[in-house]
Design an enzyme around this catalytic site. Structure first.
Site, PDB file in Angstrom:
ATOM      1  N   LYS A   1      -6.129  -3.967  -2.298  1.00 12.74           N
ATOM      2  CA  LYS A   1      -6.532  -5.307  -2.730  1.00 12.74           C
ATOM      3  C   LYS A   1      -5.838  -6.360  -1.875  1.00 12.74           C
ATOM      4  O   LYS A   1      -4.919  -6.075  -1.123  1.00 12.74           O
ATOM      5  CB  LYS A   1      -6.162  -5.540  -4.201  1.00 12.74           C
ATOM      6  CG  LYS A   1      -6.736  -4.530  -5.173  1.00 12.74           C
ATOM      7  CD  LYS A   1      -8.239  -4.569  -5.245  1.00 12.74           C
ATOM      8  CE  LYS A   1      -8.758  -3.408  -6.103  1.00 12.74           C
ATOM      9  NZ  LYS A   1     -10.172  -3.213  -5.958  1.00 12.74           N
TER      10      LYS A   1
ATOM     11  N   SER B   1     -14.857  -2.196  -2.972  1.00 14.27           N
ATOM     12  CA  SER B   1     -14.203  -3.394  -3.501  1.00 14.27           C
ATOM     13  C   SER B   1     -13.649  -4.330  -2.429  1.00 14.27           C
ATOM     14  O   SER B   1     -13.364  -5.488  -2.720  1.00 14.27           O
ATOM     15  CB  SER B   1     -13.082  -3.022  -4.474  1.00 14.27           C
ATOM     16  OG  SER B   1     -11.982  -2.481  -3.782  1.00 14.27           O
TER      17      SER B   1
END
Length: 193
Positions: free
Chosen positions: A97, A56
């Protein structure tokens, strides 16, 4: 000065104490224990480590890379910071993230052009792998609530992030720290940009 006077002026050398084998082992063990305690204190209160899991954050971070996190004193995440988020309440491993929005920000995404907007301004995102085309199940625009962050992965179309209701807005209390240094693999050792 004669030889006798020179001998008197010289101070006698103190006899050297020889350490026993047990004494050397004790000193070695004492040094090791001190080093272990110091490392534990540093990594408990100042820094943490984290392992990247999945794709990700490609191209910025790759699967299985090991990171050092700033923990103490990190209580005001800034735009663009890469953070690690605790997911133990969901019985999930932590996720990594990038901070896109903070409390009060309006986040909007045009999934046809792949553009991300914060408070009506197009974000410059040179770190992403590809334009944002995957919408998931959150409807945009959204306002980031107080005490929360809006986060996304750099590999936008392969990231579970704030665009999904099961992750959603990130409570600041769940931020474990900011990624500041990559220490594995050795070939990529250095600061996290």
């Amino acid at each position: 000065m004669n030889e006798f006077e020179q001998e008197i002026q010289k101070e006698p050398e103190a006899p050297k104490e020889e350490k026993s084998g047990a004494g050397e082992v004790f000193e070695w063990l004492e040094s090791c224990i001190f080093a272990i305690v110091a490392i534990l204190l540093i990594f408990t209160f100042l820094f943490r480590t984290a392992t990247v899991s999945g794709s990700s954050m490609v191209p910025t971070l790759l699967d299985r890379e090991r990171l050092l996190l700033q923990q103490i004193g990190y209580n005001d995440p800034q735009y663009g910071d890469i953070i690690v988020i605790d997911r133990t309440q969901q019985q999930e491993p932590p996720i990594i993230k990038r901070v896109i929005g903070k409390a009060g920000d309006e986040i909007n995404i045009n999934f046809f052009t792949g553009d991300v907007f914060r408070n009506g301004e197009l974000l410059s995102e040179p770190y992403i792998n590809e334009l944002t085309a995957t919408s998931h199940d959150v409807e945009f625009p959204v306002i980031v609530p107080d005490g929360c962050l809006f986060v996304m992965g750099d590999n936008r179309n392969h990231s579970a992030d704030s665009r999904m209701t099961d992750i959603g807005m990130i409570d600041l209390r769940r931020v474990m720290g900011k990624a500041i240094f990559r220490f594995l693999p050795f070939s990529k050792i250095g600061a996290v940009e």
